[in-house]
Motif scaffolding. Structure first.
Motif, mmCIF file in Angstrom:
data_model
loop_
_atom_site.group_PDB
_atom_site.id
_atom_site.type_symbol
_atom_site.label_atom_id
_atom_site.label_comp_id
_atom_site.label_asym_id
_atom_site.label_seq_id
_atom_site.Cartn_x
_atom_site.Cartn_y
_atom_site.Cartn_z
ATOM 1 N N GLU A 110 0.823 -1.218 0.000
ATOM 2 C CA GLU A 110 0.000 0.000 0.000
ATOM 3 C C GLU A 110 0.855 1.265 0.000
ATOM 4 N N ALA A 111 2.037 1.193 0.624
ATOM 5 C CA ALA A 111 2.921 2.366 0.703
ATOM 6 C C ALA A 111 3.892 2.438 -0.471
ATOM 7 N N GLY A 112 3.851 1.437 -1.358
ATOM 8 C CA GLY A 112 4.768 1.406 -2.490
ATOM 9 C C GLY A 112 6.201 1.134 -2.070
ATOM 10 N N ARG A 113 6.360 0.367 -0.997
ATOM 11 C CA ARG A 113 7.691 0.037 -0.483
ATOM 12 C C ARG A 113 7.953 -1.450 -0.639
ATOM 13 N N LYS A 114 9.211 -1.812 -0.577
ATOM 14 C CA LYS A 114 9.576 -3.225 -0.599
ATOM 15 C C LYS A 114 9.301 -3.832 0.773
ATOM 16 N N THR A 115 8.859 -5.076 0.765
ATOM 17 C CA THR A 115 8.572 -5.766 2.024
ATOM 18 C C THR A 115 9.820 -5.820 2.899
ATOM 19 N N ALA A 116 10.979 -6.029 2.311
ATOM 20 C CA ALA A 116 12.221 -6.097 3.092
ATOM 21 C C ALA A 116 12.471 -4.789 3.829
ATOM 22 N N ALA A 117 12.277 -3.660 3.167
ATOM 23 C CA ALA A 117 12.499 -2.366 3.807
ATOM 24 C C ALA A 117 11.500 -2.143 4.938
ATOM 25 N N HIS A 118 10.261 -2.544 4.722
ATOM 26 C CA HIS A 118 9.240 -2.377 5.759
ATOM 27 C C HIS A 118 9.550 -3.290 6.953
ATOM 28 N N LEU A 119 9.975 -4.508 6.672
ATOM 29 C CA LEU A 119 10.377 -5.422 7.743
ATOM 30 C C LEU A 119 11.498 -4.800 8.579
ATOM 31 N N ALA A 120 12.536 -4.300 7.940
ATOM 32 C CA ALA A 120 13.664 -3.703 8.659
ATOM 33 C C ALA A 120 13.198 -2.518 9.503
ATOM 34 N N HIS A 121 12.346 -1.680 8.926
ATOM 35 C CA HIS A 121 11.837 -0.530 9.666
ATOM 36 C C HIS A 121 11.068 -0.970 10.906
ATOM 37 N N LEU A 122 10.205 -1.957 10.761
ATOM 38 C CA LEU A 122 9.375 -2.378 11.889
ATOM 39 C C LEU A 122 10.183 -3.107 12.965
ATOM 40 N N VAL A 123 11.201 -3.865 12.574
ATOM 41 C CA VAL A 123 12.080 -4.484 13.574
ATOM 42 C C VAL A 123 12.801 -3.385 14.346
ATOM 43 N N ALA A 124 13.321 -2.386 13.622
ATOM 44 C CA ALA A 124 13.993 -1.257 14.279
ATOM 45 C C ALA A 124 13.019 -0.534 15.209
ATOM 46 N N HIS A 125 11.806 -0.323 14.752
ATOM 47 C CA HIS A 125 10.779 0.344 15.559
ATOM 48 C C HIS A 125 10.540 -0.437 16.860
ATOM 49 N N GLY A 126 10.344 -1.739 16.723
ATOM 50 C CA GLY A 126 10.108 -2.572 17.905
ATOM 51 C C GLY A 126 11.298 -2.580 18.847
ATOM 52 N N ALA A 127 12.514 -2.656 18.297
ATOM 53 C CA ALA A 127 13.722 -2.660 19.122
ATOM 54 C C ALA A 127 13.883 -1.326 19.851
ATOM 55 N N LEU A 128 13.551 -0.215 19.174
ATOM 56 C CA LEU A 128 13.610 1.087 19.840
ATOM 57 C C LEU A 128 12.634 1.148 21.012
ATOM 58 N N HIS A 129 11.455 0.565 20.848
ATOM 59 C CA HIS A 129 10.512 0.486 21.975
ATOM 60 C C HIS A 129 11.157 -0.259 23.146
ATOM 61 N N LEU A 130 11.794 -1.374 22.852
ATOM 62 C CA LEU A 130 12.420 -2.158 23.925
ATOM 63 C C LEU A 130 13.562 -1.400 24.587
ATOM 64 N N ALA A 131 14.167 -0.477 23.849
ATOM 65 C CA ALA A 131 15.263 0.333 24.387
ATOM 66 C C ALA A 131 14.750 1.580 25.115
ATOM 67 N N GLY A 132 13.424 1.735 25.191
ATOM 68 C CA GLY A 132 12.857 2.830 25.961
ATOM 69 C C GLY A 132 12.226 3.958 25.173
ATOM 70 N N HIS A 133 12.249 3.898 23.861
ATOM 71 C CA HIS A 133 11.614 4.940 23.041
ATOM 72 C C HIS A 133 10.103 4.727 23.008
ATOM 73 N N ASP A 134 9.392 5.819 22.770
ATOM 74 C CA ASP A 134 7.945 5.732 22.608
ATOM 75 C C ASP A 134 7.490 6.819 21.645
ATOM 76 N N HIS A 135 6.227 6.800 21.281
ATOM 77 C CA HIS A 135 5.714 7.795 20.345
ATOM 78 C C HIS A 135 4.319 8.261 20.736
ATOM 79 N N ILE A 136 4.060 8.275 22.026
ATOM 80 C CA ILE A 136 2.747 8.713 22.497
ATOM 81 C C ILE A 136 2.609 10.230 22.358
ATOM 82 N N LEU A 137 3.628 10.963 22.800
ATOM 83 C CA LEU A 137 3.624 12.419 22.682
ATOM 84 C C LEU A 137 4.279 12.837 21.374
#
Length: 144
Positions: free
Chosen positions: A89-116
């Motif tokens: 839907e975003a016109g991106r490669k699945t591999a790039a989206h996978l890498a982004h989402l793994v990084a996103h999840g790992a950043l959450h585990l490292a204490g990052h958030d995006h509520i504010l």
């Protein structure tokens, strides 16, 4: 890395290696260390986890589960169907989206958030730097 849905291999070349690189890059970016388990699974398993842990009865792209144990940051689970669909839907490669989402999840585990709003901007900038280091496109370019 746990490859629970074999369809990941058809969708992404060497998905475990890419997920490992993305998680390591995210931890470096965050200045964090510790073990992370990445589960590459299907929509039904992520739906079950989302329902069990967040009371949301639907699959989502990525879930993060902090460990709360010294040396262990936690677990990240990704749903193949959702990731593939969002990438298309975003016109991106699945591999790039996978890498982004793994990084996103790992950043959450490292204490990052995006509520504010400020937190969200910091997290998005960190994700863009991680993707650049991986040689992949900025997932936030062109997003309003």
């Amino acid at each position: 890395m746990i490859l629970a849905a074999p369809g990941w291999r058809a969708a992404v070349k060497r998905p475990e290696a890419l997920a490992r690189r993305a998680a390591e890059a995210a931890l470096r970016e965050a200045g964090a260390s510790g073990a992370i388990t990445v589960l590459l699974t299907d929509d039904s398993e992520v739906k079950r986890l989302n329902s069990q842990h967040r009371a949301k009865v639907k699959p989502t792209n990525v879930l993060s589960f902090p460990a709360g144990v010294p040396g262990q940051l936690g677990d990240v689970a990704l749903a193949l169907g959702v990731v593939r669909r969002e990438a298309r839907e975003a016109g991106r490669k699945t591999a790039a989206h996978l890498a982004h989402l793994v990084a996103h999840g790992a950043l959450h585990l490292a204490g990052h958030d995006h509520i504010l709003a400020g937190e969200a901007r910091r997290m998005e900038r960190a994700e863009a730097r991680i993707m650049r280091r991986l040689g992949l496109p900025n997932p936030w370019r062109g997003v309003s």
